[in-house]
Design a protein around this motif. Structure first.
Motif, PDB file in Angstrom:
ATOM      1  N   VAL A  11      48.123  41.203  50.865  1.00  0.00           N
ATOM      2  CA  VAL A  11      48.541  43.422  50.271  1.00  0.00           C
ATOM      3  C   VAL A  11      49.562  42.370  48.977  1.00  0.00           C
ATOM      4  O   VAL A  11      49.127  43.130  48.196  1.00  0.00           O
ATOM      5  CB  VAL A  11      49.562  42.959  51.115  1.00  0.00           C
ATOM      6  N   ALA A  12      49.658  41.328  48.928  1.00  0.00           N
ATOM      7  CA  ALA A  12      50.624  40.598  47.386  1.00  0.00           C
ATOM      8  C   ALA A  12      49.602  40.046  46.578  1.00  0.00           C
ATOM      9  O   ALA A  12      50.646  40.451  45.868  1.00  0.00           O
ATOM     10  CB  ALA A  12      51.864  40.077  48.094  1.00  0.00           C
ATOM     11  N   GLY A  13      48.521  40.229  46.721  1.00  0.00           N
ATOM     12  CA  GLY A  13      47.464  39.495  45.336  1.00  0.00           C
ATOM     13  C   GLY A  13      47.354  38.066  45.921  1.00  0.00           C
ATOM     14  O   GLY A  13      47.166  37.462  44.676  1.00  0.00           O
ATOM     15  N   GLU A  14      48.632  37.545  46.587  1.00  0.00           N
ATOM     16  CA  GLU A  14      48.778  36.067  46.754  1.00  0.00           C
ATOM     17  C   GLU A  14      47.637  35.172  47.462  1.00  0.00           C
ATOM     18  O   GLU A  14      47.970  34.111  47.169  1.00  0.00           O
ATOM     19  CB  GLU A  14      50.228  35.338  47.630  1.00  0.00           C
ATOM     20  N   SER A  15      46.544  36.188  47.979  1.00  0.00           N
ATOM     21  CA  SER A  15      45.132  35.120  49.142  1.00  0.00           C
ATOM     22  C   SER A  15      44.510  36.353  47.967  1.00  0.00           C
ATOM     23  O   SER A  15      44.544  37.324  47.939  1.00  0.00           O
ATOM     24  CB  SER A  15      45.377  35.424  49.879  1.00  0.00           C
ATOM     25  N   PRO A  16      43.269  35.871  47.699  1.00  0.00           N
ATOM     26  CA  PRO A  16      42.385  36.474  46.801  1.00  0.00           C
ATOM     27  C   PRO A  16      41.870  36.649  48.659  1.00  0.00           C
ATOM     28  O   PRO A  16      41.707  36.449  49.683  1.00  0.00           O
ATOM     29  CB  PRO A  16      40.819  35.608  46.809  1.00  0.00           C
ATOM     30  N   ALA A  17      40.814  37.963  48.700  1.00  0.00           N
ATOM     31  CA  ALA A  17      40.438  39.293  49.403  1.00  0.00           C
ATOM     32  C   ALA A  17      39.377  40.036  48.388  1.00  0.00           C
ATOM     33  O   ALA A  17      39.556  40.156  46.737  1.00  0.00           O
ATOM     34  CB  ALA A  17      41.365  39.848  49.911  1.00  0.00           C
ATOM     35  N   ASP A  18      38.300  40.252  48.946  1.00  0.00           N
ATOM     36  CA  ASP A  18      36.849  41.515  48.118  1.00  0.00           C
ATOM     37  C   ASP A  18      37.283  42.760  49.270  1.00  0.00           C
ATOM     38  O   ASP A  18      37.602  43.101  50.606  1.00  0.00           O
ATOM     39  CB  ASP A  18      35.983  40.412  48.893  1.00  0.00           C
ATOM     40  N   VAL A  19      38.477  43.296  48.229  1.00  0.00           N
ATOM     41  CA  VAL A  19      38.981  44.440  48.610  1.00  0.00           C
ATOM     42  C   VAL A  19      37.975  45.548  48.864  1.00  0.00           C
ATOM     43  O   VAL A  19      37.258  45.813  47.795  1.00  0.00           O
ATOM     44  CB  VAL A  19      39.961  45.153  47.487  1.00  0.00           C
ATOM     45  N   VAL A  20      37.779  45.935  49.512  1.00  0.00           N
ATOM     46  CA  VAL A  20      37.404  47.338  50.114  1.00  0.00           C
ATOM     47  C   VAL A  20      37.951  48.841  49.878  1.00  0.00           C
ATOM     48  O   VAL A  20      37.857  50.325  49.470  1.00  0.00           O
ATOM     49  CB  VAL A  20      36.698  47.578  51.108  1.00  0.00           C
ATOM     50  N   LEU A  21      38.819  49.365  50.326  1.00  0.00           N
ATOM     51  CA  LEU A  21      40.251  50.574  50.167  1.00  0.00           C
ATOM     52  C   LEU A  21      41.182  49.784  49.837  1.00  0.00           C
ATOM     53  O   LEU A  21      41.846  49.121  50.437  1.00  0.00           O
ATOM     54  CB  LEU A  21      39.703  51.368  51.828  1.00  0.00           C
ATOM     55  N   ASP A  22      41.944  50.639  48.637  1.00  0.00           N
ATOM     56  CA  ASP A  22      42.901  50.173  48.360  1.00  0.00           C
ATOM     57  C   ASP A  22      44.100  51.461  47.480  1.00  0.00           C
ATOM     58  O   ASP A  22      43.683  52.148  46.866  1.00  0.00           O
ATOM     59  CB  ASP A  22      42.699  49.440  46.699  1.00  0.00           C
ATOM     60  N   GLU A  23      44.780  52.155  48.662  1.00  0.00           N
ATOM     61  CA  GLU A  23      45.257  52.505  49.114  1.00  0.00           C
ATOM     62  C   GLU A  23      47.380  52.306  49.116  1.00  0.00           C
ATOM     63  O   GLU A  23      47.706  51.132  49.272  1.00  0.00           O
ATOM     64  CB  GLU A  23      44.664  53.425  49.854  1.00  0.00           C
ATOM     65  N   PRO A  24      48.276  53.445  48.696  1.00  0.00           N
ATOM     66  CA  PRO A  24      49.641  52.935  48.761  1.00  0.00           C
ATOM     67  C   PRO A  24      49.564  52.044  49.425  1.00  0.00           C
ATOM     68  O   PRO A  24      50.916  50.997  49.564  1.00  0.00           O
ATOM     69  CB  PRO A  24      50.348  54.428  48.212  1.00  0.00           C
ATOM     70  N   ASP A  25      49.882  53.004  51.286  1.00  0.00           N
ATOM     71  CA  ASP A  25      49.630  52.448  52.309  1.00  0.00           C
ATOM     72  C   ASP A  25      49.624  51.571  53.103  1.00  0.00           C
ATOM     73  O   ASP A  25      49.581  50.857  53.407  1.00  0.00           O
ATOM     74  CB  ASP A  25      50.394  53.511  52.871  1.00  0.00           C
ATOM     75  N   LEU A  26      47.951  51.441  52.491  1.00  0.00           N
ATOM     76  CA  LEU A  26      46.733  50.887  52.994  1.00  0.00           C
ATOM     77  C   LEU A  26      46.193  49.534  52.586  1.00  0.00           C
ATOM     78  O   LEU A  26      45.785  50.306  51.288  1.00  0.00           O
ATOM     79  CB  LEU A  26      45.811  51.919  53.911  1.00  0.00           C
TER      80      LEU A  26
END
Length: 144
Positions: A11-26
């Motif tokens: 969530v903090a962007g400290e670990s890589p992830a393949d993001v599918v959904l990026d919203e303010p709370d989720l």
């Protein structure tokens, strides 16, 4: 954010992830060890360990996002349906609330609660994430 939490680091962007959904709370991102390719994890950005801990203000947005992800795995990946699951404490591999949205196809071999895992080939996960993002419906707004 909780120190040492794998999903808080994502969530903090400290670990890589393949993001599918990026919203303010989720945040929704591909599972690194998917049951099937396109397996998405949905997490609240705030550290919450189990479903009973989820604040009331996030209940509807969390479920609504899960509905949209379940639609996206069908429309974006050609799955016939989805398997949606969540563990609370027992069998919860990361103590941060997360909901699994797994693409399903008849005859895919998934039986009961045995979850075989697969791996993405090098460079393949971003392609799956992009396909899901492209078909992910936007948030539903308004009331009944």
């Amino acid at each position: 954010m909780t120190s040492g939490c794998v999903f808080c680091a994502v969530v903090a962007g400290e670990s890589p992830a393949d993001v599918v959904l990026d919203e303010p709370d989720l945040l929704g991102f591909l599972d690194r060890r998917p049951v099937f390719k396109g397996h998405v994890l949905l997490v609240p950005r705030t550290h919450v360990e189990t479903l009973p801990d989820l604040p009331a203000s996030l209940r509807d947005p969390f479920l609504e996002a899960a509905q949209r992800l379940a639609t996206a795995v069908v429309e974006g990946l050609g799955a016939q349906g989805s398997f949606v699951a969540m563990n609370n404490t027992v069998s919860q591999s990361v103590p941060h609330l997360h909901l699994h949205v797994v693409p399903r196809t008849k005859g895919d071999g998934l039986r009961g609660f045995f979850w075989p895992r697969t791996r993405y080939e090098d460079g393949e996960a971003p392609t799956y994430a992009a396909r899901l993002r492209e078909t992910l419906p936007g948030p539903v707004t308004g009331g009944d």
